[in-house]
Design a protein around this motif. Structure first.
Motif, PDB file in Angstrom:
ATOM      1  N   TRP A 130       1.893   9.086   2.442  1.00 32.91           N
ATOM      2  CA  TRP A 130       1.182   8.472   3.672  1.00 32.91           C
ATOM      3  C   TRP A 130       2.504   8.236   4.301  1.00 32.91           C
ATOM      4  CZ3 TRP A 130      -0.920   3.599   1.054  1.00 32.91           C
ATOM      5  CH2 TRP A 130      -2.007   4.373   0.528  1.00 32.91           C
ATOM      6  N   ASN A 173      -1.270  12.222  -1.537  1.00 26.58           N
ATOM      7  CA  ASN A 173      -1.890  10.769  -2.389  1.00 26.58           C
ATOM      8  C   ASN A 173      -3.151  10.078  -1.637  1.00 26.58           C
ATOM      9  OD1 ASN A 173      -1.049   9.027  -4.642  1.00 26.58           O
ATOM     10  ND2 ASN A 173      -1.085   8.015  -2.180  1.00 26.58           N
ATOM     11  N   ARG A 176      -8.552   9.094   1.133  1.00 27.49           N
ATOM     12  CA  ARG A 176      -9.195   8.145   1.119  1.00 27.49           C
ATOM     13  C   ARG A 176      -8.444   7.057   1.836  1.00 27.49           C
ATOM     14  NH1 ARG A 176     -11.189   2.857   1.040  1.00 27.49           N
ATOM     15  NH2 ARG A 176      -9.948   2.105  -0.185  1.00 27.49           N
ATOM     16  N   GLU A 177      -7.615   7.083   1.192  1.00 35.69           N
ATOM     17  CA  GLU A 177      -6.349   5.829   1.886  1.00 35.69           C
ATOM     18  C   GLU A 177      -5.399   6.293   3.108  1.00 35.69           C
ATOM     19  OE1 GLU A 177      -7.098   5.640  -0.973  1.00 35.69           O
ATOM     20  OE2 GLU A 177      -7.706   3.541  -0.958  1.00 35.69           O
ATOM     21  N   GLU A 181      -8.482   4.991   5.532  1.00 31.13           N
ATOM     22  CA  GLU A 181      -8.427   3.254   6.049  1.00 31.13           C
ATOM     23  C   GLU A 181      -7.134   2.987   6.492  1.00 31.13           C
ATOM     24  OE1 GLU A 181      -8.382   0.934   1.303  1.00 31.13           O
ATOM     25  OE2 GLU A 181      -7.014   0.589   2.694  1.00 31.13           O
ATOM     26  N   ASN A 187      -6.304  -0.472   7.970  1.00 33.19           N
ATOM     27  CA  ASN A 187      -5.050  -1.290   6.491  1.00 33.19           C
ATOM     28  C   ASN A 187      -4.122  -0.174   5.993  1.00 33.19           C
ATOM     29  OD1 ASN A 187      -7.730  -2.979   6.122  1.00 33.19           O
ATOM     30  ND2 ASN A 187      -8.447  -1.757   5.225  1.00 33.19           N
ATOM     31  N   LEU A 188      -4.394   0.465   6.960  1.00 29.08           N
ATOM     32  CA  LEU A 188      -2.792   1.071   6.725  1.00 29.08           C
ATOM     33  C   LEU A 188      -1.957   2.043   8.036  1.00 29.08           C
ATOM     34  CD1 LEU A 188      -3.499   3.051   3.626  1.00 29.08           C
ATOM     35  CD2 LEU A 188      -1.871   1.414   3.800  1.00 29.08           C
ATOM     36  N   ARG A 236     -12.874   4.825  -6.711  1.00 29.88           N
ATOM     37  CA  ARG A 236     -13.277   3.615  -7.436  1.00 29.88           C
ATOM     38  C   ARG A 236     -14.426   3.381  -8.009  1.00 29.88           C
ATOM     39  NH1 ARG A 236     -11.994   0.175  -1.582  1.00 29.88           N
ATOM     40  NH2 ARG A 236      -9.628  -0.096  -2.413  1.00 29.88           N
ATOM     41  N   ASN A 316      -5.940   8.236  -8.913  1.00 31.54           N
ATOM     42  CA  ASN A 316      -5.742   6.867  -8.992  1.00 31.54           C
ATOM     43  C   ASN A 316      -6.997   5.679  -9.074  1.00 31.54           C
ATOM     44  OD1 ASN A 316      -3.592   8.519  -8.578  1.00 31.54           O
ATOM     45  ND2 ASN A 316      -2.680   6.958  -5.945  1.00 31.54           N
ATOM     46  N   SER A 358      -5.696  -8.692  -2.915  1.00 32.58           N
ATOM     47  CA  SER A 358      -7.504  -9.181  -2.397  1.00 32.58           C
ATOM     48  C   SER A 358      -8.707  -7.767  -2.410  1.00 32.58           C
ATOM     49  CB  SER A 358      -8.070  -9.482  -1.017  1.00 32.58           C
ATOM     50  OG  SER A 358      -7.737  -8.223  -0.457  1.00 32.58           O
ATOM     51  N   TRP A 359      -8.832  -6.484  -2.555  1.00 28.70           N
ATOM     52  CA  TRP A 359      -9.308  -5.235  -2.571  1.00 28.70           C
ATOM     53  C   TRP A 359      -9.239  -5.105  -4.130  1.00 28.70           C
ATOM     54  CZ3 TRP A 359      -7.643  -1.756  -5.035  1.00 28.70           C
ATOM     55  CH2 TRP A 359      -5.540  -1.539  -5.308  1.00 28.70           C
ATOM     56  N   GLU A 387      -2.313   7.290 -11.028  1.00 28.90           N
ATOM     57  CA  GLU A 387      -1.624   5.832 -10.986  1.00 28.90           C
ATOM     58  C   GLU A 387      -3.297   5.023 -11.514  1.00 28.90           C
ATOM     59  OE1 GLU A 387      -0.897   4.323  -6.968  1.00 28.90           O
ATOM     60  OE2 GLU A 387      -0.421   6.091  -6.660  1.00 28.90           O
ATOM     61  N   TRP A 428       1.099   2.942 -12.201  1.00 30.51           N
ATOM     62  CA  TRP A 428       1.830   1.779 -11.463  1.00 30.51           C
ATOM     63  C   TRP A 428       2.234   0.530 -11.252  1.00 30.51           C
ATOM     64  CZ3 TRP A 428       3.529   4.528  -6.573  1.00 30.51           C
ATOM     65  CH2 TRP A 428       3.532   3.709  -5.327  1.00 30.51           C
ATOM     66  N   GLU A 435       4.420  -3.214  -1.067  1.00 30.19           N
ATOM     67  CA  GLU A 435       3.119  -2.776  -1.015  1.00 30.19           C
ATOM     68  C   GLU A 435       1.991  -2.976  -0.164  1.00 30.19           C
ATOM     69  OE1 GLU A 435       0.862  -1.740  -3.590  1.00 30.19           O
ATOM     70  OE2 GLU A 435      -0.484  -2.179  -2.157  1.00 30.19           O
TER      71      GLU A 435
HETATM   72  O1  LIG Z   1      -7.766  -5.650   2.083  1.00 33.16           O
HETATM   73  S1  LIG Z   1      -8.011  -4.850   2.256  1.00 33.16           S
HETATM   74  O2  LIG Z   1      -8.809  -4.050   2.574  1.00 33.16           O
HETATM   75  O3  LIG Z   1      -7.616  -5.587   3.840  1.00 33.16           O
HETATM   76  C1  LIG Z   1      -6.542  -3.964   2.620  1.00 33.16           C
HETATM   77  C2  LIG Z   1      -6.226  -2.843   1.731  1.00 33.16           C
HETATM   78  C3  LIG Z   1      -5.544  -1.662   1.305  1.00 33.16           C
HETATM   79  N1  LIG Z   1      -5.497  -0.824   0.452  1.00 33.16           N
HETATM   80  C4  LIG Z   1      -6.151  -0.973   0.000  1.00 33.16           C
HETATM   81  C5  LIG Z   1      -6.428   0.482  -1.506  1.00 33.16           C
HETATM   82  N2  LIG Z   1      -5.577   0.273  -1.862  1.00 33.16           N
HETATM   83  C6  LIG Z   1      -5.044   1.365  -2.892  1.00 33.16           C
HETATM   84  C7  LIG Z   1      -4.103   1.662  -3.665  1.00 33.16           C
HETATM   85  O4  LIG Z   1      -2.772   2.074  -3.148  1.00 33.16           O
HETATM   86  C8  LIG Z   1      -2.568   3.043  -4.085  1.00 33.16           C
HETATM   87  O5  LIG Z   1      -1.949   1.577  -5.406  1.00 33.16           O
HETATM   88  C9  LIG Z   1      -0.739   1.312  -5.493  1.00 33.16           C
HETATM   89  C10 LIG Z   1      -1.850   0.160  -5.393  1.00 33.16           C
HETATM   90  O6  LIG Z   1      -2.479  -0.508  -3.449  1.00 33.16           O
HETATM   91  C11 LIG Z   1       0.044   1.384  -3.650  1.00 33.16           C
HETATM   92  O7  LIG Z   1       1.217   0.452  -3.791  1.00 33.16           O
HETATM   93  C12 LIG Z   1      -0.302   2.822  -3.854  1.00 33.16           C
HETATM   94  O8  LIG Z   1       1.069   2.996  -2.767  1.00 33.16           O
HETATM   95  C13 LIG Z   1      -1.146   3.371  -4.035  1.00 33.16           C
HETATM   96  O9  LIG Z   1      -1.220   5.170  -3.822  1.00 33.16           O
HETATM   97  C14 LIG Z   1      -4.071   0.778  -0.876  1.00 33.16           C
HETATM   98  C15 LIG Z   1      -3.901  -0.083   0.215  1.00 33.16           C
END
Ligand SMILES: O=S(=O)(O)CCCN1CCN(CCO[C@@H]2O[C@H](CO)[C@@H](O)[C@H](O)[C@H]2O)CC1
Length: 490
Positions: A130, A173, A176-177, A181, A187-188, A236, A316, A358-359, A387, A428, A435
């Protein structure tokens, strides 16, 4: 490893590999040291600091740039077979391009890799987790088809510098994110929020770029080094919110739109996007007045280039959602979006155990169903769990995290007992880290990190002792109560 004498505990197969995972921007720090240039997370956190919930950033993070020997010591304390970490593109190539290979970056990764190999811990490297060089984002980033050349060039430099010692590579990695996102929402980084347009350009270019790196390794390094190249999907489990046909189809559609769109081009017999996604986006685009589908098409040559471009299925997984049909999204807000294209809504069951994220709710059976669906739909590919882990607000007596690992590893063993070919598992995370937009407010570490002291002291939690015992015995003794006074290197 010592075999436990107890015969009522579940065992992992011989040769099963245990590890932990981290990522460069989340742990390294040294954001501008020894020639590293700015990446999109440096840019975001420096230009808009309180977009991060605690106004923090990764300038120092866990300071692994300076403390990597302590990190390797922690890997030895846990007895790990491997450690998954990511390389910072802008630390290796400060301009983003191979005209300047940063000696400071080469030295850091050589030091880390060599320290691990000194103790026979295998490096598993993710090329992209990322942190795109900011200059490349300004040139369009993953929405620019030239990213295929940019990423392939970066991959070649990494293979050239480290391929003699690194046998496990992952290109990207969590596609999708990155796209859904980062380009399709806020979100990112880079928070582009180009719903249903930029996010789909990212999907296509990212898959072709991934395939470019895969083929470079296969054509130029495989015969010499014999390593493996994969990709780390995030997936998921989507459970229909009701047993109605319409919700069952809605769950299948959302699955296609979120992670099968990355898996199908690589792992299916035909390649290309899942048909349902192509059909729905094309139909909605026409209805909305676009002159062509918002989903960029693969040429036949690209379909062939991407199909089969992975030696293992990196996965993951964290959580599950309930999914229902919702065909009124556009009426409520007439802008294109993935959710409208898929006509779905999703939510968490209120009874599911919460985490600090929250997710993310705790749903072990979703892990079992996900692994089973991959086995059944994609010809039982070899899977590396790249992960899986749990977030809370901190504390050393993390019984909640211990319970999480025991329940998810049990669900994984249930799928393996039925034939799923899972080869490796990375928790993880090794230690607390940055985070993303949640900063340091969500803790995922087996080791706690003290961000109030410059030494960034790492302290093993109860879960670290439990994970160590799982690795030592290759078994899941649900009654094991560790002595958490002293962490040793066995
Ligand atoms: O609640 S909201 O929808 O407004 C914000 C969503 C933010 N996303 C949710 C999904 N997450 C995927 C997992 O992300 C993965 O898992 C770990 C834990 O998150 C991360 O630290 C790793 O870098 C990543 O590979 C990455 C962050």
């Amino acid at each position: 490893r010592v075999q436990t004498t107890r015969d009522d505990v579940r065992r992992f197969p011989d040769g099963f590999l245990f590890g932990t995972a981290t990522a460069s921007y989340q742990v390294e720090g040294g954001w501008d040291e020894d020639g590293k240039s700015e990446n999109i997370w440096d840019y975001l956190t420096h230009t808009s600091p309180c977009t991060i919930s605690d106004c923090s950033n990764g300038d120092i993070a866990d300071d692994s740039y300076h403390l990597y020997k302590r990190d390797v010591e922690m890997m030895r304390e846990l007895g790990l077979d491997f450690y998954r970490f990511s390389m910072s593109w802008s630390r290796l190539l400060p301009t983003g391009f191979p005209d300047q290979i940063n000696e400071g970056g080469v030295n850091y990764y050589n030091n880390l890799i060599n320290e691990m190999l000194k103790y026979n811990i295998q490096p598993m490297i993710t090329l992209y987790h990322w942190d795109l060089p900011q200059r490349l984002q300004e040139l369009g980033g993953w929405a620019n088809p030239h990213v295929v050349d940019w990423f392939g060039d970066y991959a070649r430099v990494a293979f050239e510098q480290f391929g003699d010692r690194v046998k496990y590579w992952m290109t990207i990695n969590e596609p999708r994110e990155v796209c859904d996102e980062g380009y399709g929402d806020v979100n990112l980084a880079p928070l582009l929020d180009s719903k249903g347009i930029g996010e789909y350009m990212c999907v296509k270019n990212l898959l072709v770029a991934h395939a470019r790196a895969y083929h470079i390794y296969n054509d130029e390094y495989k015969s010499k080094y014999g390593g493996e190249v994969g990709i780390a999907f995030s997936a998921r489990w989507y459970e229909p919110a009701s047993d109605s046909e319409i919700d069952i189809q809605a769950a299948e559609d959302f699955t296609a739109f979120t992670w099968i769109k990355y898996v199908h081009p690589i792992y299916s017999e035909t390649g290309d996007y899942p048909p349902i996604m192509k059909e729905k986006v094309a139909a909605k685009s026409a209805e909305q007045g676009f002159f062509r589908s918002r989903l960029p098409e693969f040429t036949q040559e690209e379909i062939e280039y991407v199909r089969g471009s992975s030696d293992f299925f990196g996965l993951n997984h964290y959580t599950t959602f309930l999914v229902y049909r919702n065909e009124s999204i556009y009426d409520a807000n007439p802008v294109p979006s993935l959710f409208d294209d898929a006509d779905i809504g999703s939510y968490h069951h209120p009874d599911w155990e919460e985490t600090a994220s929250s997710w993310f709710k705790v749903v072990p059976w979703g892990f079992y169903k996900l692994l089973t669906s991959i086995r059944e739909n994609y010809n039982n590919p070899p899977i590396f769990i790249t992960e899986n882990g749990f977030s809370n607000r901190g504390g050393l007596q993390d019984d909640d995290r211990v319970r999480f690992y025991r329940n998810y590893l049990s669900a994984m063993l249930d799928a393996m007992d039925e034939g799923s070919d899972v080869r490796a598992y990375a928790a993880w995370s090794l230690m607390d880290n940055f985070e993303w937009l949640s900063g340091y407010t969500e803790r995922f570490g087996l080791y706690e990190v003290d961000y109030d002291c410059p030494e960034r002291t790492r302290t093993p939690r109860k879960s670290a002792f439990v994970y160590k015992e799982i690795v030592r015995t290759r078994a899941l003794d649900l009654d094991y109560e560790p002595d958490t006074d002293v962490m040793t290197i066995d």
